[in-house]
Scaffold this motif. Structure first.
Motif, PDB file in Angstrom:
ATOM      1  N   LEU A 300       0.758  -1.425   0.092  1.00  0.00           N
ATOM      2  CA  LEU A 300      -0.075   0.170  -0.121  1.00  0.00           C
ATOM      3  C   LEU A 300       0.777   1.148  -0.061  1.00  0.00           C
ATOM      4  N   LEU A 301       2.090   1.234   0.599  1.00  0.00           N
ATOM      5  CA  LEU A 301       2.785   2.392   0.851  1.00  0.00           C
ATOM      6  C   LEU A 301       4.010   2.608  -0.074  1.00  0.00           C
ATOM      7  N   PHE A 302       4.093   1.573  -0.940  1.00  0.00           N
ATOM      8  CA  PHE A 302       5.125   1.790  -2.058  1.00  0.00           C
ATOM      9  C   PHE A 302       4.666   1.339  -3.443  1.00  0.00           C
ATOM     10  N   GLY A 303       3.977   0.235  -3.414  1.00  0.00           N
ATOM     11  CA  GLY A 303       3.691  -0.302  -4.713  1.00  0.00           C
ATOM     12  C   GLY A 303       2.415   0.289  -5.474  1.00  0.00           C
ATOM     13  N   GLU A 304       1.907   1.076  -4.807  1.00  0.00           N
ATOM     14  CA  GLU A 304       0.549   1.598  -5.526  1.00  0.00           C
ATOM     15  C   GLU A 304       0.925   3.177  -6.180  1.00  0.00           C
TER      16      GLU A 304
END
Length: 325
Positions: A300-304
């Motif tokens: 959620l906090l890198f890959g999006e």
């Protein structure tokens, strides 16, 4: 105390922002109004664990709270994970984390975690050392933050010290391994027999977690560049230990009493968002919040997309700020 459904905006380009040398990294921290440091911590078991801190600048207002952060399986605190503590430190929170046993620059066979309970002991010892080292922060609210496997470790840390923390931020916590990546019968039964003799053998037939965690293609390339990333198949002993721990956790959700926010993507195939719903419903915590983001994946906090990350960050920051007033 409510559940929100967030729609996913359109994908935007991504850059790898921080540098490769300590000087470049310091410059990047300074640009964001924070300061960072690294060290090694010797845990009671004798392992040397690599640590990082991300703090507000010394000439600014004092921190509003301390956040002790735990990364997920195969990850470390020196690559993409630190995007979140950099953001939070810029908002006034002192953040601390270490590479878990067998991860990053810490001691241990790569990606081999034979005893999660021992890792919880490492976390408690590290937190205690930080509180001693930064005596000037005494009295500030303390929070746990965990991603994936780190979320499970945070819950176990809460069970071991029920009064030590003001709350927990649980990002796609591994309270149960999704059936979509869990090996099918009879493989687990066969592997458990082999693991008694060869626990470090990296032969568990599961897909690459990173590829199923990260949505944005450009960010997959950045994740692959991480020199500390474990690229082999999961080790028998690690998988069996995670199955044991998540099995226990799934039966103890009603024992959770810490205030928490749990955040999960509806399209997560690594950890099950339905288990996060069960955590929210069964936990006896009086202060609990859940956010399920429609269409988002495990990272959620890198890959999006950057827009999606901003949504998740704002939800986390708002929750933390409300509990520091």
């Amino acid at each position: 105390m409510s559940e929100s459904e967030a729609k996913a905006p359109q994908q935007q380009p991504f850059r790898h922002y921080w540098g490769d040398t300590p000087e470049e990294e310091d410059d990047y921290y300074a640009q964001h109004g924070i300061r960072g440091s690294t060290s090694f911590f010797k845990c009671p078991r004798g392992l040397s664990l690599f640590t990082r801190s991300w703090l507000p600048t010394a000439d600014g207002p004092p921190p509003r709270g301390l956040i002790f952060m735990v990364h997920g399986y195969g990850n470390d605190v020196s690559w993409t994970f630190q995007m979140t503590p950099i953001f939070l430190a810029g908002k006034g929170f002192a953040c601390f984390a270490f590479d878990l046993e067998g991860h990053g620059r810490s001691d241990g066979l790569r990606a081999f975690v034979p005893d999660v309970d021992a890792v919880v002991g490492d976390c408690l010892a590290f937190i205690g050392s930080i509180k001693q080292q930064y005596a000037q922060f005494q009295g500030l609210p303390c929070f746990l933050y965990g991603e994936s496997m780190g979320g499970a470790i945070c819950l176990l840390t809460h069970f071991a010290d029920r009064l030590g923390f003001r709350g927990a931020v649980l990002v796609a916590p591994m309270c149960k391994i999704s059936d979509k990546v869990r090996p099918r019968w009879p493989i687990p039964e066969i592997l458990s027999v082999v693991a008694r003799v060869l626990p470090t053998l990296p032969i568990v037939p599961t897909p690459d977690i990173m590829l199923k965690s990260v949505k944005v293609e450009e960010k997959k390339a950045v994740a692959v560049m991480n020199p500390m990333r474990y690229r082999g198949k999961p080790r028998l002993g690690t998988v069996l230990e995670l199955l044991r721990v998540t099995g226990q956790l799934s039966q103890k959700l009603s024992d959770v009493s810490i205030p928490f926010i749990v955040l999960h993507g509806s399209a997560d195939v690594i950890t099950d968002p339905e288990v996060s719903r069960a955590l929210y419903e069964e936990a006896r915590s009086e202060d609990k919040t859940i956010k399920i983001y429609v269409g988002m994946m495990h990272s959620l906090l890198f890959g999006e997309t950057d827009e999606n990350i901003e949504i998740v960050r704002k939800d986390i920051l708002s929750w933390l700020e409300d509990r520091c007033r």
